[in-house]
Write a protein that holds these residues in place. Structure first.
Motif, PDB file in Angstrom:
ATOM      1  N   PHE B 184       0.828  -1.208   0.000  1.00 43.09           N
ATOM      2  CA  PHE B 184       0.000   0.000   0.000  1.00 43.09           C
ATOM      3  C   PHE B 184       0.867   1.265   0.000  1.00 43.09           C
ATOM      4  N   GLY B 185       2.131   1.075   0.255  1.00 40.07           N
ATOM      5  CA  GLY B 185       3.038   2.218   0.251  1.00 40.07           C
ATOM      6  C   GLY B 185       2.870   3.145   1.436  1.00 40.07           C
ATOM      7  N   ALA B 186       2.738   2.551   2.631  1.00 32.69           N
ATOM      8  CA  ALA B 186       2.581   3.367   3.837  1.00 32.69           C
ATOM      9  C   ALA B 186       3.804   4.264   4.027  1.00 32.69           C
ATOM     10  N   THR B 187       3.546   5.533   4.344  1.00 31.72           N
ATOM     11  CA  THR B 187       4.657   6.448   4.619  1.00 31.72           C
ATOM     12  C   THR B 187       4.755   6.769   6.104  1.00 31.72           C
ATOM     13  N   VAL B 188       3.652   6.500   6.829  1.00 31.15           N
ATOM     14  CA  VAL B 188       3.630   6.743   8.273  1.00 31.15           C
ATOM     15  C   VAL B 188       3.044   5.501   8.937  1.00 31.15           C
ATOM     16  N   VAL B 189       3.634   5.090  10.059  1.00 34.17           N
ATOM     17  CA  VAL B 189       3.046   3.982  10.813  1.00 34.17           C
ATOM     18  C   VAL B 189       2.817   4.435  12.256  1.00 34.17           C
ATOM     19  N   CYS B 190       1.659   4.037  12.800  1.00 33.31           N
ATOM     20  CA  CYS B 190       1.353   4.359  14.196  1.00 33.31           C
ATOM     21  C   CYS B 190       1.087   3.057  14.927  1.00 33.31           C
ATOM     22  N   CYS B 191       1.853   2.785  15.980  1.00 27.57           N
ATOM     23  CA  CYS B 191       1.619   1.578  16.771  1.00 27.57           C
ATOM     24  C   CYS B 191       2.387   1.686  18.071  1.00 27.57           C
ATOM     25  N   THR B 192       2.415   0.606  18.852  1.00 21.28           N
ATOM     26  CA  THR B 192       3.235   0.653  20.060  1.00 21.28           C
ATOM     27  C   THR B 192       4.686   0.470  19.624  1.00 21.28           C
ATOM     28  N   PRO B 193       5.618   1.104  20.330  1.00 19.76           N
ATOM     29  CA  PRO B 193       7.023   0.967  19.934  1.00 19.76           C
ATOM     30  C   PRO B 193       7.481  -0.484  19.960  1.00 19.76           C
TER      31      PRO B 193
END
Lengths: 128, 443
Positions: B184-193
């Motif tokens: 999908f070409g994600a440029t930002v990821v948000c999750c737990t470290p």
């Protein structure tokens, strides 16, 4: 007959069973029968004692996980096939024996088996 | 002002405006909002009213933010004791969303949002993302869990409000996460470290080269993490890494965020008023001194919270930030020790083990990690105590709990650890920084 059994969580390392027995001794508890179910690292000590609630309280305050559970004490005649007939009754009622051990009897009476079931009410009805 | 840290980069977003207000102006807004919040709380929430009455404080006594120390504190137990809706200040017909935190003991904590609260929350998350340099053109993969937990839907709302292309991946399923990230070409990821560290570790197995992905920004939160983890993620995924702060009791993620200066977390002070207090006496401490962070919501309607004790230890940085924002910063919260260890080529942080334990209700989160080496093979053993009420008189049941813990930890760090259930209180409680890792390997 339904009786009370003491179950204690124990690590499988030297000295831990001693500590349980020491605690019971200090509380003036007499052990009628004791048995251990073990894995490599821990086990459950199961005992029938004269003062179950006091024993559980003493062990808890000594820092153990101790639990009082209901089990069945079933008298079995001293002859071939006697245990089988008890087990067959359980099995016919669709009851699974979780664990079982013999209760030490000081006199020459019939042996008594301690048996644990998930559904003790049904077991008591079937074997009672 | 150094140009270097300027995340605005010529494309100023109006939502960021509140980050840059002159201090006196901000103070006026804070004072007005605080008075309104106190009035709302006093008139509609029994607990706040009785606490204020006990202290002899009336809403009219709160005129400016300096009066905030006259107000009573709110504790986490207050949210639990008033479960589920006892702290709501508006009619249930106005509530458009409920969230809940799992809580390590007993009942969860329930929080509610009105439509305006939702907008406020989205805007707060948006402002944090803007601080991180996230823009409308970004593809944002949200790998926080979706559901009652505020993480997933919180980041989702903020990123969508900003106009990003949101990929609601939710948590779990590592292989799929990596595939989506790449395809999908994600440029930002948000999750737990800790989950991102896990993704990095697993990427090799699935033949994904993290450094070659278009991914450029990571926004991490929901658990404490260290500079060492940041360095690891930067180096191994070639991304800029940002902390996002929040707690569901206050709003969820978006209470504060990190700007490109990477020197503390800007609290969105116009919405969430921070104080530092002495945790023992409850007395406010001046900026710069370390103590417990206390937050008051200034604009939430469904559930106004007065002086919430976060139990997070930090200090307020009052000095101006090179980014130009006037909202004050707090030092990053990493109260837990950072003793990462490497075993079988995998980087493991104790906080990951802890996160694994936290998902299993039968065990306590007091633990010890024992590292041993046998014939050149590392063995990781996690010693953990059961909670008393889960001690069952059944070995199969104990074994099932052991396997459950094992699977939970494996789901996070990706490698197998041995679980040793030990007797209660066997693991020494330590005051302050707990020593978690015991390394007996002879290398």
């Amino acid at each position: 007959m339904r009786i009370k059994q003491l179950s204690v969580f124990l690590e499988n390392t030297p000295g831990h069973l001693c500590k349980v027995c020491q605690t019971l001794k200090s509380a003036g508890v007499n052990i009628l029968t004791i048995t251990i179910a073990e894995t490599k690292e821990y086990g459950i000590v199961r005992a029938v004692v004269d003062k179950t609630e006091e024993a559980a309280a003493a062990l808890k305050s000594a820092g153990f996980f101790a639990k009082v559970v209901d089990v069945l004490a079933v008298e079995v005649e001293d002859r071939p096939g006697a245990l089988l007939s008890v087990l067959a009754r359980a099995s016919d009622s669709g009851l699974n024996v979780e664990y079982m051990y013999a209760l030490t009897r000081p006199n020459n009476e019939n042996p008594v088996m301690v048996m644990a079931f998930k559904d003790i009410d049904a077991a008591e009805k079937a074997l009672g | 002002m150094t140009q270097k840290w300027n995340d605005i980069n010529g494309d100023f977003h109006p939502a960021s405006g509140m980050d840059f207000l002159p201090r006196e102006h901000l103070r006026k807004i804070q004072s007005q909002r605080l008075s309104a919040t106190v009035k709302l709380a006093y008139e509609n929430v029994q607990l706040h009213r009785s606490r204020m009455d006990a202290l002899g404080v009336k809403p009219g006594d709160i005129k400016t933010v300096d009066d905030i120390s006259k107000l009573p504190f709110t504790e986490k137990t207050d949210l639990r004791d008033t479960y589920p809706y006892g702290l709501f200040a508006v009619d249930m017909s106005e509530i458009v969303r409920l969230h809940a935190s799992s809580g390590t003991t007993g009942k969860p904590i329930v929080v509610g949002y009105t439509r305006e609260d939702m907008r406020l929350w989205e805007t707060s998350v948006m402002r944090c993302l803007l601080m991180n340099g996230v823009r409308r053109s970004d593809f944002v993969q949200v790998s926080f869990g979706y559901g009652l937990f505020t993480g997933g839907l919180g980041l989702h709302g903020g990123a969508e409000a900003l106009g990003c292309t949101v990929i609601p991946a939710s948590g779990g399923n590592t292989e799929r996460q990596l595939m989506i990230m790449r395809d999908f070409g994600a440029t930002v990821v948000c999750c737990t470290p800790s989950y991102f560290v896990h993704l990095i570790e697993e990427s090799k197995k699935y033949g994904v080269d993290m450094k070659k992905l278009p991914l450029r920004i990571g926004v991490f939160g929901a658990e404490p993490w260290s500079e060492r983890m940041r360095a690891f993620m930067r180096e191994n995924a070639n991304i800029e890494v940002f902390d996002i702060y929040g707690l569901s009791e206050i709003a969820g993620p978006g209470v504060g965020g990190e700007c490109c200066a990477h020197d503390g977390i800007h609290i969105l002070e116009d919405n969430f008023y921070p104080e530092i207090i002495d945790p023992d006496t409850g007395k406010p401490l001046p900026d710069g001194e370390e103590g417990e962070l206390v937050i008051t919501t200034l604009a939430k309607r469904a559930m106004p919270i007065l002086r919430y004790r976060t139990h997070d230890i930090t200090s307020i940085i009052a000095e101006p930030c090179p980014c130009g924002r006037t909202v004050r910063r707090i030092r990053r919260i990493d109260r837990r020790c950072d003793d990462m260890f490497i075993s079988r080529g995998v980087n493991v942080f104790p906080s990951q083990i802890e996160a694994g334990l936290a998902r299993v209700e039968e065990c306590s989160t007091n633990y010890r990690i024992i590292l041993e080496r046998e014939r050149d093979l590392d063995r990781i053993t996690v010693e953990v105590e059961l909670l008393e009420k889960y001690f069952a008189d059944s070995l199969p049941q104990l074994d099932a709990i052991r396997k459950k813990i094992q699977a939970s930890i494996m789901g996070i760090i990706g490698i197998r650890v041995e679980i040793r259930i030990v007797e209660p209180n066997k693991i020494p409680r330590s005051e302050g920084k707990a020593k978690r890792v015991f390394d007996y390997r002879k290398i």
